[in-house]
Motif scaffolding. Structure first.
Motif, short mmCIF file in Angstrom:
data_model
loop_
_atom_site.label_atom_id
_atom_site.label_comp_id
_atom_site.label_asym_id
_atom_site.label_seq_id
_atom_site.Cartn_x
_atom_site.Cartn_y
_atom_site.Cartn_z
N THR A 21 0.88 -1.12 -0.10
CA THR A 21 0.08 -0.19 0.04
C THR A 21 0.93 1.33 0.16
N SER A 22 2.09 0.92 0.62
CA SER A 22 3.00 2.28 0.89
C SER A 22 3.43 2.55 -0.72
N ALA A 23 4.04 1.43 -1.16
CA ALA A 23 4.52 1.44 -2.55
C ALA A 23 3.54 2.11 -3.55
N PHE A 24 2.17 1.78 -3.51
CA PHE A 24 1.20 2.25 -4.12
C PHE A 24 1.01 3.81 -4.08
N ILE A 243 -1.39 11.63 0.23
CA ILE A 243 -1.38 10.28 -0.23
C ILE A 243 0.00 9.76 -0.31
N PRO A 244 0.96 10.27 -1.30
CA PRO A 244 2.50 9.69 -1.41
C PRO A 244 3.35 10.34 -0.28
N THR A 245 2.90 11.09 0.54
CA THR A 245 3.84 11.57 1.64
C THR A 245 3.27 10.95 2.97
N ALA A 246 2.23 11.66 3.73
CA ALA A 246 1.89 11.02 5.00
C ALA A 246 1.64 9.58 5.21
N ILE A 247 0.60 9.32 4.30
CA ILE A 247 0.37 7.93 4.28
C ILE A 247 1.53 7.06 3.83
N ALA A 248 1.98 7.27 2.86
CA ALA A 248 3.05 6.53 2.34
C ALA A 248 4.27 6.24 3.18
N TYR A 249 4.64 7.45 3.85
CA TYR A 249 5.85 7.06 5.01
C TYR A 249 5.29 6.47 6.09
N THR A 250 4.39 6.72 6.63
CA THR A 250 3.65 5.85 7.60
C THR A 250 3.48 4.29 7.55
N LEU A 251 2.93 4.04 6.40
CA LEU A 251 2.56 2.68 6.05
C LEU A 251 3.97 1.83 5.67
N GLY A 252 4.72 2.78 4.98
CA GLY A 252 6.02 2.18 4.78
C GLY A 252 7.09 2.04 5.96
N ILE A 253 7.03 2.58 6.99
CA ILE A 253 7.64 2.50 8.27
C ILE A 253 7.16 1.08 8.80
N MET A 254 5.75 1.16 9.02
CA MET A 254 5.06 -0.05 9.59
C MET A 254 5.34 -1.26 8.83
N PHE A 263 13.68 -7.77 2.46
CA PHE A 263 12.74 -8.22 1.69
C PHE A 263 11.83 -6.76 1.55
N ALA A 264 11.63 -5.93 2.46
CA ALA A 264 10.94 -4.84 2.33
C ALA A 264 11.33 -3.87 1.38
N SER A 265 12.68 -3.88 1.04
CA SER A 265 13.57 -3.13 -0.10
C SER A 265 13.19 -3.45 -1.48
N LEU A 266 12.79 -4.80 -1.55
CA LEU A 266 12.49 -5.55 -2.63
C LEU A 266 10.98 -5.19 -3.02
N VAL A 267 10.10 -5.48 -1.89
CA VAL A 267 8.87 -5.04 -2.19
C VAL A 267 8.66 -3.47 -2.58
N GLY A 268 9.37 -2.63 -2.14
CA GLY A 268 9.47 -1.29 -2.55
C GLY A 268 9.66 -1.03 -4.16
N SER A 270 8.02 -2.07 -6.25
CA SER A 270 6.72 -2.19 -6.97
C SER A 270 6.23 -0.91 -6.87
N GLU A 271 6.98 0.11 -6.64
CA GLU A 271 6.32 1.53 -6.61
C GLU A 271 6.67 1.94 -7.99
N VAL A 272 7.52 1.37 -8.62
CA VAL A 272 7.72 1.76 -10.17
C VAL A 272 6.80 1.15 -11.06
N LEU A 273 6.18 0.02 -10.49
CA LEU A 273 5.08 -0.44 -11.32
C LEU A 273 3.91 0.56 -11.01
N PHE A 274 3.56 0.99 -9.84
CA PHE A 274 2.74 1.52 -9.69
C PHE A 274 2.49 3.12 -10.16
N ALA A 275 3.89 3.45 -10.18
CA ALA A 275 4.23 4.82 -10.79
C ALA A 275 3.77 4.92 -12.26
#
Length: 336
Positions: A21-24, A243-254, A263-268, A270-275
């Motif tokens: 969700t954070s990557a999205f 969306i891509p700041t407050a929500i993204a950083y909070t969910l990303g940290i969680m 593994f989290a860095s690899l999931v990240g 997917s941000e390019v796919l969503f972009a």
């Protein structure tokens, strides 16, 4: 399945949901920022508005959800300052400097070598070599990103831009490593505190670059075009901040707090796919066959890396790093 295994599985699933969700959310930043820049904003102005608005939104949310967040931030001020300066402000500053010397695709590819840096750092720190599946997953995922970004189409490269791009990758890697400092069980630094205070520090740092003249900073009140609609300038600004700041950083940290940083860095990625999908939906940019294939390759890499992580966890559980039990005096040591 034991209770411990069930908890571990639920923790992973929740962390994966947060990370994706954070990557999205992060993936929406490019199209929203581009709409502002096409309306006359400089990149530094767009980033300053993004971080400042996100910091304001997070400060309000943190005050309601965790009233003691500011005091907690002061107690962890060194971590907060480092997080705000390096992963938040540093990544933005280095990436936009890379773009000024390179094509966007090449700059993004360099920044998204961050998983390689995370894997290498953890390998060097723990002296425990990642499994073959994990290494293969990293390589395949990076290859997929190369296809998604289509870096071989009209790319131009120079050494200055490459250095800025690699610096952005280091900052991105620090995001995953430093986000691990947040606790998912409430016993340490709260993800809400880290996100709120980190965004405040980051906003101040980027604004200082613009005010001091290091980076050009120009705002505009012209309308912006988003998804074929002409909107007042403050609409994409608010969306960019929330969306891509407050929500993204909070969910990303969680998410990182529940997943391994590797593994989290690899999931990240997917941000390019969503972009790419967001650029198609909001800006009308076409998606090529090569990019579609690249997306499938990235998903394959993530699946292999996850399987590699699970295999390593089983191996560590079966072969704990403890010394062998010594037999009582006078008894021979079994060779069986």
């Amino acid at each position: 399945m034991t209770v411990t295994d069930a908890r571990s599985t639920n923790r992973f699933r929740l962390g994966l949901m947060f990370a994706i969700t954070s990557a999205f959310a992060f993936g929406l930043s490019g199209p929203l920022a581009k709409s502002l820049m096409e309306a006359g904003w400089t990149p530094t102005a767009a980033v300053t508005a993004r971080l400042a608005g996100g910091a304001l939104a997070m400060a309000v949310f943190a005050s309601l959800a965790k009233p003691g967040w500011f005091r907690e931030a002061l107690e962890h001020r060194r971590t907060i300052i480092a997080y705000g300066v390096v992963p938040v402000a540093g990544a933005q500053f280095c990436y936009y400097n890379a773009v000024s010397h390179l094509s966007v695709g090449v700059a993004l590819l360099l920044e998204y070598t961050a998983p390689i840096l995370v894997v290498g750092w953890l390998w060097a720190r723990t002296r425990r070599r990642p499994g073959n599946l994990t290494l293969a997953g990293v390589a395949i995922a990076i290859t997929g990103i190369t296809l998604v970004l289509d870096v071989f189409s009209g790319a131009h490269i120079n050494s200055t831009g490459v250095l800025w791009g690699l610096a952005a990758a280091v900052c991105a890697a620090c995001y995953f490593m430093m986000s691990e400092k947040a606790s998912s069980d409430g016993t340490g630094l709260s993800p809400i505190t880290l996100a709120a205070a980190g965004l405040i520090v980051g906003a101040v740092a980027v604004a200082a670059l613009g005010v001091s003249g290091v980076m050009p900073m120009r705002f505009s009140t012209e309308n912006a075009a988003v998804a074929g609609l002409t909107l007042p300038w403050f609409v994409p600004v608010i969306a960019l901040a929330v969306i891509p700041t407050a929500i993204a950083y909070t969910l990303g940290i969680m998410g990182v707090a529940r997943l391994r940083p590797r593994f989290a860095s690899l999931v990240g990625l997917s941000e390019v796919l969503f972009a790419v999908l967001a650029a198609w939906a909001l800006l009308g940019e076409a998606i090529t066959v090569t990019q579609t294939i690249g997306g499938a390759v990235v998903l394959l890499g993530l699946a292999l890396a996850r399987q590699g992580d699970r295999t390593e966890q089983v191996a560590q559980a079966n072969w704990p790093d403890v010394p062998p039990v010594q037999p009582p005096a006078g008894q021979p040591i079994s060779r069986s």
